[in-house]
Design a protein around this motif. Structure first.
Motif, short mmCIF file in Angstrom:
data_model
loop_
_atom_site.label_atom_id
_atom_site.label_comp_id
_atom_site.label_asym_id
_atom_site.label_seq_id
_atom_site.Cartn_x
_atom_site.Cartn_y
_atom_site.Cartn_z
N ILE A 266 0.84 -1.19 0.00
CA ILE A 266 0.00 0.00 0.00
C ILE A 266 0.87 1.24 0.00
N ALA A 267 0.47 2.24 -0.78
CA ALA A 267 1.19 3.52 -0.76
C ALA A 267 0.24 4.66 -0.42
N TRP A 268 0.77 5.63 0.27
CA TRP A 268 0.04 6.86 0.57
C TRP A 268 0.67 8.01 -0.23
N LEU A 269 -0.15 8.78 -0.91
CA LEU A 269 0.36 9.97 -1.58
C LEU A 269 -0.08 11.19 -0.78
N GLN A 270 0.88 11.86 -0.17
CA GLN A 270 0.57 13.04 0.64
C GLN A 270 0.36 14.25 -0.25
N CYS A 271 -0.34 15.24 0.29
CA CYS A 271 -0.61 16.49 -0.42
C CYS A 271 -1.26 16.22 -1.78
N ALA A 272 -2.08 15.18 -1.87
CA ALA A 272 -2.68 14.84 -3.16
C ALA A 272 -3.58 15.98 -3.63
N GLY A 273 -3.29 16.51 -4.76
CA GLY A 273 -4.11 17.58 -5.33
C GLY A 273 -3.75 18.96 -4.85
N ARG A 274 -2.82 19.05 -3.89
CA ARG A 274 -2.50 20.36 -3.34
C ARG A 274 -1.76 21.21 -4.38
N GLY A 275 -2.16 22.46 -4.48
CA GLY A 275 -1.47 23.37 -5.38
C GLY A 275 -1.91 23.25 -6.83
N LEU A 276 -2.67 22.19 -7.17
CA LEU A 276 -3.16 22.08 -8.54
C LEU A 276 -4.35 23.01 -8.74
N ASP A 277 -4.77 23.15 -10.00
CA ASP A 277 -5.99 23.92 -10.24
C ASP A 277 -7.12 23.30 -9.43
N HIS A 278 -7.91 24.10 -8.79
CA HIS A 278 -9.03 23.64 -7.96
C HIS A 278 -8.57 22.81 -6.78
N GLY A 279 -7.27 22.66 -6.61
CA GLY A 279 -6.78 21.90 -5.46
C GLY A 279 -6.71 22.80 -4.24
N ILE A 280 -6.30 22.22 -3.12
CA ILE A 280 -6.21 23.00 -1.89
C ILE A 280 -4.90 23.77 -1.90
N PRO A 281 -4.93 25.07 -1.70
CA PRO A 281 -3.70 25.85 -1.79
C PRO A 281 -2.85 25.82 -0.53
N TYR A 282 -3.36 25.22 0.54
CA TYR A 282 -2.64 25.29 1.81
C TYR A 282 -2.38 23.90 2.37
N CYS A 283 -1.51 23.85 3.37
CA CYS A 283 -1.24 22.60 4.07
C CYS A 283 -2.36 22.34 5.08
N SER A 284 -2.87 21.11 5.09
CA SER A 284 -4.02 20.79 5.95
C SER A 284 -3.62 20.29 7.34
N LYS A 285 -2.35 20.33 7.64
CA LYS A 285 -1.86 20.13 8.99
C LYS A 285 -1.86 18.68 9.49
N VAL A 286 -2.95 17.96 9.27
CA VAL A 286 -3.10 16.67 9.95
C VAL A 286 -2.69 15.47 9.11
#
Lengths: 446, 701
Positions: A266-286
């Motif tokens: 199993i793999a986890w991809l962190q910050c998935a979608g962050r910074g992309l268009d319509h993605g979350i622009p900030y770090c979600s902390k948790v």
């Protein structure tokens, strides 16, 4: 003098604000627009960094709320109008019909057994959890009262085999129902609590102050993001949380949606979608600690499962978080500083190949896994916009509620007497939510 | 109290004859569909002490509750046994009901025959009925021995001691004082403000404020408040007592002050860890400074000519000894921006491992990048090296992105170091008997749900004394801690359940273990070394009882003899086929209930006894179960590290080890004693343990 307090949102922040204010001696109205109190924490399996079982520690507080003489729980209820007046607020609310008489329902489950239609449970997403059209939000729900899906009552589920909805007249015209199986089952049990003809109820409250504790939501990835919604075995971190939960749809077995077989890599991809268009622009902390928790629990279930976390910056900012990360490393969890850029599905095995740039090596690499978890981060509740308008308070540019003077008067808003706590203010973990809730309750009773 | 007399003559403490009423609920068909309820009712009527038994279709409905109250009065019942769903959800309702009928609510015993019987033994109605009868019998056996209890109150005044006059402490003091309570604010230095006095600016979102202005504004509020009594240059000489009852002696500005205190807030803050001398040339070269030293230099305007500044993050942090310093990334980015703003031609490098910036802090990151601050990431295992050359200082760093070493000239190097608790922390720890972690910070009651409390009632914790925090977080914690201590001060008392420890002093050897082990400070030891339970503070976990070498501590409402009565009732018939289980109320019973709600089917051998904590289970009861020929004994508690009483499950674990040794010595098969940790979500686990025990211990036929 009216000293009552309205708390909007009954997750762990709302619950703590309510318990503190009620213990202090104030009357509390704890409102939630879902059918049970508990919020996001009730859906979690474990909590970082100690791996405390989430519902084990939350349920006792939920029961305490339920039994507290100073707290009135209003579930399935929305705040519609708020008018500032001398020394407080006039509040108008709507209690949406749950089509069950809460006074009569004992949560016995006979109606649920009788209901012929199962649909996917929102709580579980694609990991195949099902619920009936009449259901308990979750086993430890407070109040312990069933709820009927409005879609059933309005005839939208006929095609799925629902027993009602094909009548000439609307349910609201009848005061009994000869065809609904849930109605019959309940009468057979001697309760007669199902009320398909129930309508919304308007409520009015006079309160001294208001605490906004509307919480936070997990971000839904857009179709195609790292194979999400395209490949079978790509799920979000909240779906994985349900997957590893002994009380979840798979009884805690970590299996693949495609074939139901145990996932061994199993793999986890962190910050998935962050910074992309319509993605979350900030770090979600948790998310870093959530992934760390999930790998540790996965390893506890089966030490032979290979787990890798693809990440950029590790956020181990809180008390005990670093040691928690160390524990994951000791248990054999692999952390790879990487920038993933593509995910492919093998059409036969349904395995996924992640292509990434190793940040420490600069090399382009590939890795095949059996299950891919996207850590998609946290976004503001989708109710914030409307509520901000109702309360006449501001949102920040991300959609979280804004504090008027965060440094000198934290948790206070532009309207005197309205306070914030928990995920309403931004991405936050449980203990920080509890701290803010306690502080907000202090401000609210003063 | 004459225990023997009580047990055999069934006479309660009021010397009236025990009259037990049993109410068995059908729960519609939920129970009655599997269990032969009329048979259970008939059976109950034959049990000793029972004078009344009734069946109810829905015992929790309003009508049934009224009927129950009627029966209690008519039949003159003085003990009530309810056999229905689960105490975890319905006990408060039934307690309230019997109370309204004029009966002490501690005279109620709850028997779970839905979650533990009908929902989990659906296909075997006869066995299920037999089990329900046994459970009722166990409930009645305990009920006979129940005694009246009462909530215990301890008066609490309105005087709060706040240790530490930083931003958290001042925030707490203001909120305490605004309620009309007295806040005694004790500061070791000569001025309020704490670590913020050493800081130049504070940033949050788009706000940037001089720290001095923030401190000044807060200090003016504190100074102007008539209910806040500030003691500077103060040190606490002694603290005696407990909530509502503290005697505190202070030495402030050379004078002694004696205070009567109701509650305490610990807000002692943190201090910067001095870097090791020589590390990164710190101490060898005056141009190598820490972040706080830099802020001092900036404040004093001593930084005119530095052209090349290198900031090294995670110094002394994120290694085997210490975790993330929590605020260093934010501080380094903030100060880099200030350095740039003062002189835009200055080169500023931040060397980092991870950038731990969340939500709005990202704004500053972007801002810093925009002004030309250079960010270089180095590997976790290869820290930069600082060399003193003829031309000046230089920093050699392995840039991950470039994949090679680079050398950066520097005339100022700033080390972002970590923090630890204030130097007064050990004294405060000793005075208040609270605990700390290995990084030198105070340890809260529960990291998630008790973030502002110590285990002992009336002592709260906030701010950087807990872990490094931003200003905003510290102020929030201060306000929150004010709420936690204000609740008892507002009410004028604290109240505890009647479920508390009781020590039989005739057996006590004054070893003091109970006093040391109690996480709540609820046991005090007098000059004669005799322990005494402060009932209002006791949570009834039984940790002291578990550790008492003389086994002379018992818990009211879960007394040894009450539990013994349940054990004996459970094992009266066919003991060799039965599993006697002790389950903790908070998690294990939750797991049992979850198995029920999920309708997981498992064998009917279990006979469960509820205890508040797994630590409560005395070895002698386990031994008694063996003597009576139990097929198996199970003790089930919360999964590690979850424990409602902090460390009860750890105490249970070591006690069970001792029990196993003792059993083996006596010639019993210690393998028949099982221990399991079961979360409230883990119904499958409990069901599996039952199946496994039946299988492995050969109890099926």
């Amino acid at each position: 003098m009216n000293d009552s307090i309205l708390i909007i949102g009954a997750g762990i922040a709302g619950i703590n604000a309510a318990l503190n204010a009620a213990e202090y001696g104030n009357k509390v109205y704890l409102v939630d627009d879902t059918a049970s109190i508990g919020g996001m924490m009730a859906r979690l399996d474990k909590t970082f960094p100690t791996n405390d079982c989430s519902i084990c520690i939350e349920a006792p507080e939920m029961y305490e709320v339920d039994n507290h003489p100073n707290i009135e729980i209003l579930t399935n209820t929305e705040v519609r109008k708020v008018k500032k007046k001398e020394g407080g607020f006039n509040v108008k609310l709507v209690q949406k019909a749950r089509f069950i008489d809460p006074e009569k329902c004992t949560g016995c489950g006979a109606c649920i057994e009788a209901c012929p239609v199962s649909i996917p449970d929102e709580m579980d997403g694609k990991i195949s959890g099902l619920r009936k059209l009449v259901y308990m939000p979750f086993p430890q729900a407070v109040p312990n009262v069933a709820v009927i899906d409005p879609d059933c009552r309005y005839g939208n589920m006929r095609e799925n085999g629902a027993c009602v909805g094909g009548c000439v007249v609307d349910c609201s015209q009848c005061r009994e129902c000869p065809i609904a199986l849930c109605v019959k089952a309940c009468i057979d049990e001697g309760k007669d609590a199902v009320r398909l003809w129930q309508s919304n109820k308007n409520l009015k409250l006079d309160v001294k102050s208001i605490i906004v504790a509307t919480g936070i939501m997990d971000a839904k990835p857009p179709t195609g993001l790292h194979g999400y919604d395209v490949a079978d075995n790509v799920i979000t971190y909240t779906q994985f949380e349900r997957l590893m939960n002994a009380g979840g749809p798979t009884e805690g077995h970590i299996i693949r949606p495609s074939d139901g077989k145990p996932a061994k890599k199993i793999a986890w991809l962190q910050c998935a979608g962050r910074g992309l268009d319509h993605g979350i622009p900030y770090c979600s902390k948790v998310c870093c600690m959530v992934a760390t928790k999930q790998t540790i629990i996965t390893k506890e279930h089966d030490a032979s499962v290979e787990t890798s976390v693809f990440y950029n910056d590790l956020k181990a900012y809180g008390k005990g978080f670093w040691a928690f990360y160390q524990k994951a490393l000791e248990n054999g969890v692999r952390y790879v500083r990487a920038r993933p850029y593509d995910v492919f599905e093998d059409s036969e095995t349904k395995n996924l190949t992640i292509r990434y740039e190793g940040l420490e090596t600069g090399k382009l690499m590939e890795e095949e896994v059996e299950l891919l978890v996207l850590s998609t981060g946290l976004v503001p509740s989708d109710r914030n916009k409307r509520l901000a308008k109702t309360l006449k308070i501001e949102l920040d540019k991300f959609g979280y509620f804004k504090e008027n003077d965060p440094l000198m008067a934290p948790l206070e808003t532009g309207v005197d007497g309205i306070y914030l706590c928990g995920g309403a203010t931004g991405p936050i973990d449980i203990s920080e939510s509890v701290v803010q809730a306690t502080a907000a309750s202090m401000r609210a009773v003063l | 109290m004459d225990n023997l007399k009580k047990k055999y003559s069934i006479v309660n403490s009021q010397s009236s004859i025990v009259r037990v009423g049993v109410f068995v609920c059908d729960c519609g068909s939920n129970i009655a569909g599997v269990v032969d309820v009329p048979a259970v009712v008939e059976y109950s009527k034959g049990l000793p002490g029972v004078v009344f038994a009734d069946e109810g279709k829905w015992s929790c409905s309003v009508d049934a509750l009224a009927d129950m109250q009627e029966s209690i009065k008519e039949q003159n019942l003085n003990r009530v046994v309810i056999a229905s769903c689960t105490p975890r959800t319905h006990e408060p309702l039934f307690k309230q009901t019997v109370k309204e009928a004029g009966l002490n609510p501690y005279l109620l015993e709850f028997v779970s025959i839905r979650e533990q019987v009908s929902w989990v033994h659906m296909g075997v109605p006869e066995e299920a009925t037999q089990k329900a009868k046994d459970l009722v019998k166990m409930g009645v056996a305990k009920a006979i021995l129940l005694e009246e209890g009462e909530e215990i109150r301890l008066p609490v005044g309105k005087d709060c001691l706040i240790i530490g006059g930083g931003m958290a402490g001042m925030s707490a003091a203001l909120n305490i004082a605004d309620q009309g309570f007295n806040a005694y604010l004790v500061e070791k230095s000569d001025a309020l403000g704490g670590i913020l006095n050493q800081v130049l600016t504070v940033t949050h979102d788009h706000i940037k404020m001089p720290a001095a202005n923030i401190v000044k504004a807060k200090r003016e509020l504190v100074d102007a408040h008539p209910n806040i009594h500030v003691y500077t240059n103060a040190e606490i000489a002694s603290v005696e007592g407990y909530i509502g009852n503290y005697k505190v002696v202070l030495n402030a500005n050379g004078d002694q002050a004696d205070l009567n205190i109701s509650t305490v807030i610990v807000a002692t803050g943190m201090r910067q860890i001095e870097p090791e001398k020589g590390a990164f040339q710190y101490g060898n070269d005056p141009r190598v400074v820490t972040q706080l030293q830099l802020e001092g230099m900036l404040k004093r305007g001593e930084l005119s000519d530095a052209k090349d500044v290198v900031i090294i993050n995670c110094v002394g942090s994120k290694n085997e000894e210490r975790g993330c310093c929590s605020i260093g990334c934010h501080v380094s980015v903030k100060n880099a921006q200030i350095l740039k703003a003062l002189n835009k031609d200055r080169n500023v490098h931040i060397l980092y491992r991870d950038l731990s910036m969340v939500k709005n802090e990202q704004i500053h990151l972007q801002g810093a990048k925009g002004t030309g601050v250079k960010f270089i990431r180095f590997p976790d295992s290869r820290y930069p090296e600082v060399a003193q050359g003829e031309a000046g200082l230089s920093v050699n760093v392995h840039d991950i992105l470039l994949g090679r070493e680079i050398e950066i000239p520097a005339d100022l190097i700033v080390l972002t170091v970590g923090f630890t608790g204030d130097e007064t922390m050990d004294d405060v720890r000793g005075l208040l008997k609270v605990s700390a972690n290995s990084e030198g910070f105070f340890q809260e009651r529960h990291i998630k749900l008790g973030p502002l409390d110590f285990p002992a009632d009336g002592v709260s914790l906030c701010g950087c004394a807990k872990n490094p925090k931003t200003l905003k977080e510290s102020c929030e914690e201060g306000i929150g801690a004010a709420m936690r201590t204000s609740i008892p001060m507002k009410n004028g008392f604290i109240e505890a359940d009647g479920i508390v420890a009781e020590i039989d002093l005739s057996l006590c050897n004054s070893c003091s273990i109970c006093w040391k082990r109690c996480p709540y400070g609820a046991i005090k030891v007098g000059e004669d070394k005799r322990p005494e339970v402060i009932k209002a503070l006791c949570k009834g976990c039984g940790l002291c009882a578990a550790d008492c070498p003389k086994e002379c501590i018992t818990i009211v409402h879960y007394t040894d003899e009450q539990l013994l009565a349940q054990v004996e009732a459970a094992l009266e018939e066919n003991p060799d086929k039965k599993i006697l289980g002790f389950v903790c109320h908070w998690c294990a019973l939750g797991g049992v209930d979850m198995a029920g709600v999920s309708r997981l089917q498992y064998p009917t051998n279990g006979r469960l006894i509820r205890v508040m904590c797994s630590a409560r289970v005395p070895i002698k009861l386990i031994e008694r179960a063996y003597e009576l020929g139990a097929g198996g004994v199970l003790v089930a508690g919360c999964e590690f590290p979850t424990c409602h009483y902090i460390t009860g499950n750890y105490a249970c674990e070591s006690r069970i080890k001792r029990a196993k040794k003792k059993l083996a010595k006596k010639g019993y098969d210690a393998d028949n004693l099982w221990l399991t940790w079961c979360s409230a979500a883990d119904g499958p686990k409990f069901a599996n343990v039952m199946r496994d025990m039946v299988k492995e211990l050969g109890l099926s036929k």
